[in-house]
Design a protein around this motif. Structure first.
Motif, short mmCIF file in Angstrom:
data_model
loop_
_atom_site.label_atom_id
_atom_site.label_comp_id
_atom_site.label_asym_id
_atom_site.label_seq_id
_atom_site.Cartn_x
_atom_site.Cartn_y
_atom_site.Cartn_z
N ASP A 21 0.87 -1.17 0.00
CA ASP A 21 0.00 0.00 0.00
C ASP A 21 0.91 1.22 0.00
O ASP A 21 1.70 1.40 0.92
CB ASP A 21 -0.88 -0.02 1.25
CG ASP A 21 -1.97 1.02 1.23
OD1 ASP A 21 -1.70 2.18 0.82
OD2 ASP A 21 -3.10 0.70 1.64
N TYR A 28 -3.34 4.63 5.50
CA TYR A 28 -3.24 3.19 5.74
C TYR A 28 -4.02 2.80 6.99
O TYR A 28 -4.80 1.85 6.99
CB TYR A 28 -1.77 2.81 5.84
CG TYR A 28 -1.50 1.35 6.10
CD1 TYR A 28 -1.32 0.46 5.05
CD2 TYR A 28 -1.38 0.86 7.40
CE1 TYR A 28 -1.04 -0.89 5.28
CE2 TYR A 28 -1.10 -0.47 7.64
CZ TYR A 28 -0.93 -1.34 6.58
OH TYR A 28 -0.66 -2.66 6.82
N HIS A 32 -7.11 -0.42 5.01
CA HIS A 32 -6.22 -1.04 4.02
C HIS A 32 -6.62 -2.49 3.79
O HIS A 32 -7.36 -3.08 4.57
CB HIS A 32 -4.76 -0.93 4.46
CG HIS A 32 -4.49 -1.56 5.79
ND1 HIS A 32 -4.67 -0.88 6.98
CD2 HIS A 32 -4.09 -2.81 6.13
CE1 HIS A 32 -4.36 -1.67 7.98
NE2 HIS A 32 -4.03 -2.86 7.49
N THR A 88 -8.15 0.95 -2.76
CA THR A 88 -8.83 0.58 -1.53
C THR A 88 -10.26 1.10 -1.50
O THR A 88 -11.16 0.43 -0.99
CB THR A 88 -8.04 1.11 -0.32
OG1 THR A 88 -6.70 0.63 -0.40
CG2 THR A 88 -8.64 0.64 0.99
#
Length: 107
Positions: A21, A28, A32, A88
């Motif tokens: 990521d 994050y 995530h 995401t």
């Protein structure tokens, strides 16, 4: 660079795909892909260090823009990097699992 289809990514995840990521730590922590390793694009060395050489590396971000740039960079240094289309945000909208919390899985 065009991202891989979410269904292809889901199949890769089911088979133990390596996922990074490239967003910032706060992004994050907010959500995530479970098992994704944090490797912020703002820290170029973090993106390259520790990547497997024997399988694809799926690259995630929020929507697909940063992951495309990161995948291009990784391909230039020999990694089999594939950005994930929609990032995401698309996974969360589709009801896929999203982990929240610390960046304990940092690369």
């Amino acid at each position: 660079m065009r991202g891989v289809d979410p269904d292809v990514f889901a199949a890769g995840l089911a088979n133990g795909a390596f996922v990074i990521d490239v967003r910032e730590p706060g992004e994050y922590r907010a959500g995530h892909v479970p098992g994704a390793r944090l490797a912020p694009l703002s820290t170029p060395g973090a993106v390259v260090d520790g990547l497997p050489g024997d399988r694809p590396v799926y690259v995630m971000c929020a929507s697909g823009n940063r992951s495309g740039r990161a995948a291009e960079h990784l391909r230039a240094v020999g990694a089999e990097a594939v950005p994930v289309a929609g990032g995401t945000a698309a996974r969360a909208r589709a009801g896929c699992p999203v982990a929240r919390g610390t960046a304990a899985e940092a690369a």
